[in-house]
Design a protein around this motif. Structure first.
Motif, PDB file in Angstrom:
ATOM      1  N   LEU A 194     -36.441   4.952  38.007  1.00  0.00           N
ATOM      2  CA  LEU A 194     -36.055   3.614  37.556  1.00  0.00           C
ATOM      3  C   LEU A 194     -35.564   2.764  38.723  1.00  0.00           C
ATOM      4  CD1 LEU A 194     -34.110   4.587  34.318  1.00  0.00           C
ATOM      5  CD2 LEU A 194     -36.370   3.526  34.459  1.00  0.00           C
ATOM      6  N   PRO A 195     -35.784   1.450  38.633  1.00  0.00           N
ATOM      7  CA  PRO A 195     -35.264   0.582  39.690  1.00  0.00           C
ATOM      8  C   PRO A 195     -33.735   0.565  39.681  1.00  0.00           C
ATOM      9  CG  PRO A 195     -36.175  -0.731  37.894  1.00  0.00           C
ATOM     10  CD  PRO A 195     -36.495   0.706  37.598  1.00  0.00           C
ATOM     11  N   GLU A 196     -33.176   0.461  40.855  1.00  0.00           N
ATOM     12  CA  GLU A 196     -31.732   0.317  41.077  1.00  0.00           C
ATOM     13  C   GLU A 196     -30.917   1.555  40.708  1.00  0.00           C
ATOM     14  OE1 GLU A 196     -30.928  -2.245  42.827  1.00  0.00           O
ATOM     15  OE2 GLU A 196     -32.818  -3.289  42.558  1.00  0.00           O
ATOM     16  N   ILE A 197     -31.585   2.705  40.578  1.00  0.00           N
ATOM     17  CA  ILE A 197     -30.884   3.949  40.261  1.00  0.00           C
ATOM     18  C   ILE A 197     -31.115   4.941  41.395  1.00  0.00           C
ATOM     19  CG2 ILE A 197     -30.792   5.941  38.702  1.00  0.00           C
ATOM     20  CD1 ILE A 197     -29.634   3.521  37.396  1.00  0.00           C
ATOM     21  N   GLY A 198     -30.033   5.365  42.009  1.00  0.00           N
ATOM     22  CA  GLY A 198     -30.133   6.350  43.077  1.00  0.00           C
ATOM     23  C   GLY A 198     -29.660   7.713  42.600  1.00  0.00           C
ATOM     24  N   PRO A 199     -29.698   8.689  43.486  1.00  0.00           N
ATOM     25  CA  PRO A 199     -29.344  10.058  43.097  1.00  0.00           C
ATOM     26  C   PRO A 199     -27.898  10.219  42.618  1.00  0.00           C
ATOM     27  CG  PRO A 199     -29.753   9.907  45.464  1.00  0.00           C
ATOM     28  CD  PRO A 199     -30.139   8.595  44.867  1.00  0.00           C
ATOM     29  N   VAL A 200     -26.987   9.467  43.150  1.00  0.00           N
ATOM     30  CA  VAL A 200     -25.588   9.571  42.716  1.00  0.00           C
ATOM     31  C   VAL A 200     -25.461   9.096  41.280  1.00  0.00           C
ATOM     32  CG1 VAL A 200     -23.251   8.694  43.100  1.00  0.00           C
ATOM     33  CG2 VAL A 200     -24.652   9.394  45.045  1.00  0.00           C
ATOM     34  N   THR A 201     -26.090   7.982  40.961  1.00  0.00           N
ATOM     35  CA  THR A 201     -26.033   7.463  39.590  1.00  0.00           C
ATOM     36  C   THR A 201     -26.762   8.393  38.638  1.00  0.00           C
ATOM     37  OG1 THR A 201     -25.840   5.195  40.396  1.00  0.00           O
ATOM     38  CG2 THR A 201     -26.507   5.474  38.106  1.00  0.00           C
ATOM     39  N   VAL A 202     -27.895   8.929  39.058  1.00  0.00           N
ATOM     40  CA  VAL A 202     -28.615   9.896  38.211  1.00  0.00           C
ATOM     41  C   VAL A 202     -27.687  11.066  37.877  1.00  0.00           C
ATOM     42  CG1 VAL A 202     -30.477  11.590  38.136  1.00  0.00           C
ATOM     43  CG2 VAL A 202     -30.943   9.287  38.972  1.00  0.00           C
ATOM     44  N   ALA A 203     -27.004  11.593  38.867  1.00  0.00           N
ATOM     45  CA  ALA A 203     -26.101  12.728  38.635  1.00  0.00           C
ATOM     46  C   ALA A 203     -24.997  12.360  37.648  1.00  0.00           C
ATOM     47  CB  ALA A 203     -25.503  13.197  39.948  1.00  0.00           C
ATOM     48  N   LYS A 204     -24.481  11.158  37.754  1.00  0.00           N
ATOM     49  CA  LYS A 204     -23.426  10.719  36.831  1.00  0.00           C
ATOM     50  C   LYS A 204     -23.973  10.540  35.421  1.00  0.00           C
ATOM     51  CE  LYS A 204     -20.627   8.751  40.464  1.00  0.00           C
ATOM     52  NZ  LYS A 204     -19.958   7.592  41.035  1.00  0.00           N
ATOM     53  N   LEU A 205     -25.179  10.003  35.313  1.00  0.00           N
ATOM     54  CA  LEU A 205     -25.797   9.858  33.987  1.00  0.00           C
ATOM     55  C   LEU A 205     -26.017  11.227  33.347  1.00  0.00           C
ATOM     56  CD1 LEU A 205     -28.349   7.018  34.765  1.00  0.00           C
ATOM     57  CD2 LEU A 205     -26.443   6.866  33.153  1.00  0.00           C
ATOM     58  N   VAL A 206     -26.548  12.152  34.101  1.00  0.00           N
ATOM     59  CA  VAL A 206     -26.790  13.498  33.582  1.00  0.00           C
ATOM     60  C   VAL A 206     -25.465  14.142  33.156  1.00  0.00           C
ATOM     61  CG1 VAL A 206     -27.584  15.822  34.197  1.00  0.00           C
ATOM     62  CG2 VAL A 206     -28.960  13.812  34.815  1.00  0.00           C
ATOM     63  N   ALA A 207     -24.426  13.919  33.927  1.00  0.00           N
ATOM     64  CA  ALA A 207     -23.118  14.496  33.611  1.00  0.00           C
ATOM     65  C   ALA A 207     -22.561  13.990  32.285  1.00  0.00           C
ATOM     66  CB  ALA A 207     -22.126  14.202  34.740  1.00  0.00           C
ATOM     67  N   VAL A 208     -22.982  12.802  31.855  1.00  0.00           N
ATOM     68  CA  VAL A 208     -22.507  12.263  30.575  1.00  0.00           C
ATOM     69  C   VAL A 208     -23.553  12.413  29.473  1.00  0.00           C
ATOM     70  CG1 VAL A 208     -20.872  10.694  31.669  1.00  0.00           C
ATOM     71  CG2 VAL A 208     -23.159   9.849  31.071  1.00  0.00           C
ATOM     72  N   GLY A 209     -24.566  13.241  29.728  1.00  0.00           N
ATOM     73  CA  GLY A 209     -25.538  13.554  28.695  1.00  0.00           C
ATOM     74  C   GLY A 209     -26.737  12.641  28.598  1.00  0.00           C
ATOM     75  N   ILE A 210     -26.899  11.758  29.569  1.00  0.00           N
ATOM     76  CA  ILE A 210     -28.055  10.863  29.588  1.00  0.00           C
ATOM     77  C   ILE A 210     -29.019  11.432  30.622  1.00  0.00           C
ATOM     78  CG2 ILE A 210     -28.850   8.503  30.018  1.00  0.00           C
ATOM     79  CD1 ILE A 210     -25.952   7.614  29.194  1.00  0.00           C
ATOM     80  N   THR A 211     -30.044  12.116  30.139  1.00  0.00           N
ATOM     81  CA  THR A 211     -30.894  12.901  31.026  1.00  0.00           C
ATOM     82  C   THR A 211     -32.297  12.346  31.205  1.00  0.00           C
ATOM     83  OG1 THR A 211     -31.537  14.313  29.175  1.00  0.00           O
ATOM     84  CG2 THR A 211     -29.642  15.021  30.501  1.00  0.00           C
ATOM     85  N   ASP A 212     -32.617  11.254  30.516  1.00  0.00           N
ATOM     86  CA  ASP A 212     -33.954  10.687  30.668  1.00  0.00           C
ATOM     87  C   ASP A 212     -33.926   9.185  30.375  1.00  0.00           C
ATOM     88  OD1 ASP A 212     -34.379  10.251  27.760  1.00  0.00           O
ATOM     89  OD2 ASP A 212     -34.472  12.433  27.698  1.00  0.00           O
ATOM     90  N   THR A 213     -35.017   8.539  30.729  1.00  0.00           N
ATOM     91  CA  THR A 213     -35.123   7.089  30.589  1.00  0.00           C
ATOM     92  C   THR A 213     -34.973   6.644  29.142  1.00  0.00           C
ATOM     93  OG1 THR A 213     -36.523   6.954  32.543  1.00  0.00           O
ATOM     94  CG2 THR A 213     -36.633   5.115  31.033  1.00  0.00           C
ATOM     95  N   ALA A 214     -35.622   7.349  28.230  1.00  0.00           N
ATOM     96  CA  ALA A 214     -35.561   6.959  26.820  1.00  0.00           C
ATOM     97  C   ALA A 214     -34.124   6.978  26.309  1.00  0.00           C
ATOM     98  CB  ALA A 214     -36.442   7.874  25.984  1.00  0.00           C
ATOM     99  N   THR A 215     -33.369   7.984  26.686  1.00  0.00           N
ATOM    100  CA  THR A 215     -31.977   8.067  26.259  1.00  0.00           C
ATOM    101  C   THR A 215     -31.160   6.940  26.862  1.00  0.00           C
ATOM    102  OG1 THR A 215     -32.184  10.459  26.047  1.00  0.00           O
ATOM    103  CG2 THR A 215     -29.950   9.564  26.126  1.00  0.00           C
ATOM    104  N   LEU A 216     -31.375   6.656  28.134  1.00  0.00           N
ATOM    105  CA  LEU A 216     -30.656   5.546  28.763  1.00  0.00           C
ATOM    106  C   LEU A 216     -30.947   4.238  28.044  1.00  0.00           C
ATOM    107  CD1 LEU A 216     -28.852   4.291  30.919  1.00  0.00           C
ATOM    108  CD2 LEU A 216     -30.856   4.197  32.424  1.00  0.00           C
ATOM    109  N   ARG A 217     -32.188   3.997  27.724  1.00  0.00           N
ATOM    110  CA  ARG A 217     -32.545   2.755  27.029  1.00  0.00           C
ATOM    111  C   ARG A 217     -31.959   2.711  25.623  1.00  0.00           C
ATOM    112  NH1 ARG A 217     -38.278   2.509  29.957  1.00  0.00           N
ATOM    113  NH2 ARG A 217     -37.552   1.269  31.727  1.00  0.00           N
ATOM    114  N   ASP A 218     -31.926   3.859  24.939  1.00  0.00           N
ATOM    115  CA  ASP A 218     -31.323   3.912  23.604  1.00  0.00           C
ATOM    116  C   ASP A 218     -29.821   3.648  23.663  1.00  0.00           C
ATOM    117  OD1 ASP A 218     -33.761   4.487  22.403  1.00  0.00           O
ATOM    118  OD2 ASP A 218     -33.359   6.643  22.226  1.00  0.00           O
ATOM    119  N   VAL A 219     -29.162   4.250  24.638  1.00  0.00           N
ATOM    120  CA  VAL A 219     -27.713   4.111  24.784  1.00  0.00           C
ATOM    121  C   VAL A 219     -27.350   2.714  25.289  1.00  0.00           C
ATOM    122  CG1 VAL A 219     -25.748   4.936  26.163  1.00  0.00           C
ATOM    123  CG2 VAL A 219     -27.304   6.570  25.096  1.00  0.00           C
ATOM    124  N   GLY A 220     -28.123   2.216  26.228  1.00  0.00           N
ATOM    125  CA  GLY A 220     -27.857   0.917  26.822  1.00  0.00           C
ATOM    126  C   GLY A 220     -26.962   1.024  28.050  1.00  0.00           C
ATOM    127  N   ALA A 221     -27.061   0.034  28.891  1.00  0.00           N
ATOM    128  CA  ALA A 221     -26.331   0.037  30.157  1.00  0.00           C
ATOM    129  C   ALA A 221     -24.824   0.051  29.971  1.00  0.00           C
ATOM    130  CB  ALA A 221     -26.751  -1.168  30.998  1.00  0.00           C
TER     131      ALA A 221
END
Length: 93
Positions: free
Chosen positions: A7-34
């Motif tokens: 995804l644009p504007e997402i680096g490895p640190v942010t990916v790790a933080k998203l995964v740590a809170v249970g957001i592990t894929d693009t579809a989940t991020l879009r469902d949850v919202g920014a």
């Protein structure tokens, strides 16, 4: 590897933080919202997460680079972030 990294504007640190809170894929991020993703990150992983991360998450959800995020939308994010900092959004920082 997670598709979040694509995804644009997402680096490895942010990916790790998203995964740590249970957001592990693009579809989940879009469902949850920014904003909800950001609140989860602040509550569970990084209490000092900043406006830049929130903006990056919004860009990722939309699939756009920060350079094309409309100024009015940037201003709205900034206002929401400040309200979160002040405790007036309904979410705890």
């Amino acid at each position: 590897m997670s598709d979040l990294a694509d995804l644009p504007e997402i680096g490895p640190v942010t990916v790790a933080k998203l995964v740590a809170v249970g957001i592990t894929d693009t579809a989940t991020l879009r469902d949850v919202g920014a904003r909800e993703a950001f609140v989860r990150i602040r509550a569970q992983v990084d209490p000092g997460a900043c406006l830049q991360m929130l903006t990056g998450l919004e860009c990722a959800v939309r699939g756009v680079r920060a350079s094309v995020l409309p100024p009015a939308d940037r201003a709205e994010l900034r206002t929401w972030f400040r309200a979160l900092e002040d405790g007036t959004t309904g979410h705890r920082p």
